[in-house]
Motif scaffolding. Structure first.
Motif, mmCIF file in Angstrom:
data_model
loop_
_atom_site.group_PDB
_atom_site.id
_atom_site.type_symbol
_atom_site.label_atom_id
_atom_site.label_comp_id
_atom_site.label_asym_id
_atom_site.label_seq_id
_atom_site.Cartn_x
_atom_site.Cartn_y
_atom_site.Cartn_z
ATOM 1 N N MET A 1 0.841 -1.200 0.000
ATOM 2 C CA MET A 1 0.000 0.000 0.000
ATOM 3 C C MET A 1 0.870 1.241 0.000
ATOM 4 S SD MET A 1 -2.956 1.109 2.598
ATOM 5 C CE MET A 1 -4.161 0.448 1.495
ATOM 6 N N GLU A 2 0.455 2.231 -0.800
ATOM 7 C CA GLU A 2 1.231 3.459 -0.826
ATOM 8 C C GLU A 2 1.148 4.136 0.526
ATOM 9 O OE1 GLU A 2 -0.033 5.953 -3.977
ATOM 10 O OE2 GLU A 2 0.182 4.345 -5.429
ATOM 11 N N SER A 3 2.250 4.690 0.910
ATOM 12 C CA SER A 3 2.281 5.356 2.208
ATOM 13 C C SER A 3 1.536 6.690 2.137
ATOM 14 C CB SER A 3 3.736 5.582 2.597
ATOM 15 O OG SER A 3 3.802 6.430 3.679
ATOM 16 N N ARG A 4 0.659 6.897 3.095
ATOM 17 C CA ARG A 4 -0.033 8.189 3.177
ATOM 18 C C ARG A 4 0.337 8.818 4.494
ATOM 19 N NH1 ARG A 4 -4.671 5.678 0.431
ATOM 20 N NH2 ARG A 4 -5.519 4.892 2.350
ATOM 21 N N ASP A 5 0.199 10.137 4.550
ATOM 22 C CA ASP A 5 0.476 10.780 5.835
ATOM 23 C C ASP A 5 -0.543 10.294 6.843
ATOM 24 O OD1 ASP A 5 2.555 12.169 4.908
ATOM 25 O OD2 ASP A 5 1.436 14.007 4.480
ATOM 26 N N PRO A 38 2.960 1.766 7.790
ATOM 27 C CA PRO A 38 1.838 2.665 7.479
ATOM 28 C C PRO A 38 0.511 1.952 7.224
ATOM 29 C CG PRO A 38 3.807 3.363 6.321
ATOM 30 C CD PRO A 38 4.134 2.041 6.957
ATOM 31 N N PRO A 39 0.483 0.793 6.533
ATOM 32 C CA PRO A 39 -0.824 0.142 6.316
ATOM 33 C C PRO A 39 -1.521 -0.256 7.624
ATOM 34 C CG PRO A 39 0.810 -0.794 4.834
ATOM 35 C CD PRO A 39 1.546 0.073 5.805
ATOM 36 N N GLN B 99 -8.457 -7.284 2.777
ATOM 37 C CA GLN B 99 -7.990 -8.179 1.720
ATOM 38 C C GLN B 99 -6.563 -7.774 1.341
ATOM 39 O OE1 GLN B 99 -10.220 -10.435 -0.336
ATOM 40 N NE2 GLN B 99 -11.265 -10.312 1.620
ATOM 41 N N LEU B 100 -5.805 -8.779 0.896
ATOM 42 C CA LEU B 100 -4.467 -8.470 0.409
ATOM 43 C C LEU B 100 -4.490 -8.495 -1.114
ATOM 44 C CD1 LEU B 100 -2.359 -10.695 2.830
ATOM 45 C CD2 LEU B 100 -2.581 -8.214 2.892
ATOM 46 N N LEU B 107 2.808 -7.679 -1.478
ATOM 47 C CA LEU B 107 1.418 -7.755 -1.007
ATOM 48 C C LEU B 107 1.052 -6.447 -0.314
ATOM 49 C CD1 LEU B 107 1.181 -11.374 0.457
ATOM 50 C CD2 LEU B 107 0.001 -10.488 -1.558
ATOM 51 N N ARG B 108 -0.125 -5.926 -0.678
ATOM 52 C CA ARG B 108 -0.575 -4.686 -0.035
ATOM 53 C C ARG B 108 -1.987 -4.886 0.506
ATOM 54 N NH1 ARG B 108 0.627 0.154 -4.111
ATOM 55 N NH2 ARG B 108 -1.522 -0.319 -4.669
ATOM 56 N N MET B 109 -2.252 -4.230 1.634
ATOM 57 C CA MET B 109 -3.603 -4.312 2.186
ATOM 58 C C MET B 109 -4.520 -3.370 1.421
ATOM 59 S SD MET B 109 -3.800 -4.524 6.276
ATOM 60 C CE MET B 109 -2.304 -3.863 6.935
ATOM 61 N N GLN B 110 -5.743 -3.836 1.163
ATOM 62 C CA GLN B 110 -6.728 -2.961 0.513
ATOM 63 C C GLN B 110 -7.481 -2.191 1.599
ATOM 64 O OE1 GLN B 110 -9.001 -5.871 -1.741
ATOM 65 N NE2 GLN B 110 -8.376 -4.829 -3.609
ATOM 66 N N ILE B 111 -7.108 -0.955 1.791
ATOM 67 C CA ILE B 111 -7.820 -0.110 2.769
ATOM 68 C C ILE B 111 -8.176 1.196 2.070
ATOM 69 C CG2 ILE B 111 -7.723 1.063 5.007
ATOM 70 C CD1 ILE B 111 -5.605 -0.804 5.907
ATOM 71 N N ALA B 112 -9.383 1.647 2.288
ATOM 72 C CA ALA B 112 -9.793 2.918 1.688
ATOM 73 C C ALA B 112 -9.042 4.073 2.350
ATOM 74 C CB ALA B 112 -11.297 3.098 1.876
#
Lengths: 93, 198
Positions: A1-5, A38-39, B99-100, B107-112
């Motif tokens: 996931m892209e890092s956000r502030d 961050p996630p 979800q990943l 792998l990235r988590m799907q978070i809004a």
């Protein structure tokens, strides 16, 4: 996931939003992990926002105004309780 | 607590305030629990009547909220065995974790993106509707804990006392309920951001 502030996460709030009582070592471990992840931090923040929204939910639906007969019924029950009478005896007074 | 003490002293002003405050609270709890406005009206009246008839049984005025909600919970059970909304299923933790997705080998988590929620009134009002529906759709054992802990802000101990369950059960159910609700809100936010980017 892209890092956000993301906001810094207070460990007490994290514990509260998780709904568990954690040992001090567990709190430290989570705090340490969150600093570099961050996630997970975003996930915890979204959980905190969810809890806050539940607290703020309020309601737009209100009960209908209390009719005088029901108010009187409740008041009689209260006064009977105060005077030590049974509700039935109070109604007969 | 002060209100309960004033009631015990026979303060009639406290009586009206107590009715006003608790009728509204019980109505909201019952509406979210039973799902019918008429039932919620009846539950709030029946509960208050029982409260006043049995007020001397309240040993400690500090316990008044837990005591009233326990009576309300039982009145709801009498009114309707279960909510018209709720499924029977247990909630599994795994179902509510993000979800990943794989992207560029990681792998990235799907978070809004939740960062705009606190400042966006329109989004908040949309989410409020989704939140209300999501709470109503929770299985009863989770919904009752979430309503008492997060909406009514009762303590874990009070909630356990009202529902006749252990502290650990309250904590576990609360955690799962929060995850389930978070997931519904998250899905809405993901959909909303997809529509905006189209």
């Amino acid at each position: 996931m892209e890092s956000r502030d993301t906001q810094s996460t207070d460990s007490g709030e994290t514990e509260q939003s998780l709904g568990f009582t954690l040992e001090p070592e567990e709190i430290d471990e989570i705090a340490e992990h969150l600093q570099g992840c961050p996630p997970c931090l975003e996930f915890i923040e979204s959980l905190k926002t969810t809890v806050q929204m539940c607290k703020d939910i309020g309601t737009t639906e209100r009960p209908a105004p209390l009719d005088p007969a029901t108010h009187q019924r409740l008041l009689s029950a209260y006064q009977a309780m105060r005077s030590g009478k049974s509700p039935t005896a109070a109604k007969q007074d | 607590m002060l209100l309960a003490e004033a009631l015990m002293r026979g303060d009639l002003g406290a009586f009206d305030e107590f009715v006003e405050v608790f009728r509204s609270k019980i109505f909201h709890y019952s509406l979210m629990t039973c799902g019918h406005r008429e039932d919620a009206e009846e539950v709030s009246q029946d509960t208050l009547l029982k409260v006043f008839e049995n007020f001397r049984q309240l040993q400690d005025p500090r316990n008044v909220r837990a005591w009233v909600f326990r009576i309300a919970k039982n009145a709801c059970l009498l009114k309707r065995r279960k909510s018209v909304f709720a499924p029977k299923a247990e909630l599994s933790l795994e179902d509510f974790l993000p979800q990943l997705e794989e992207s560029q080998g990681t792998l990235r988590m799907q978070i809004a993106d939740w960062s705009m929620v606190p400042d966006n009134q329109f989004l908040q009002s949309q989410l409020k509707e989704i939140l209300t529906t999501a709470i109503r759709e929770l299985p009863e054992i989770y919904r009752s804990v979430l309503l008492l802990r997060d909406v009514e802000e009762l303590s874990t101990e009070e909630t356990a006392q009202i529902l006749d369950v252990s502290l650990d059960v309250v904590k576990t159910r609360l955690h799962r309920a929060r995850l389930a609700i978070r997931q519904k809100l998250d899905r809405h936010l993901l959909e909303a951001s997809k529509s905006l980017s189209r």
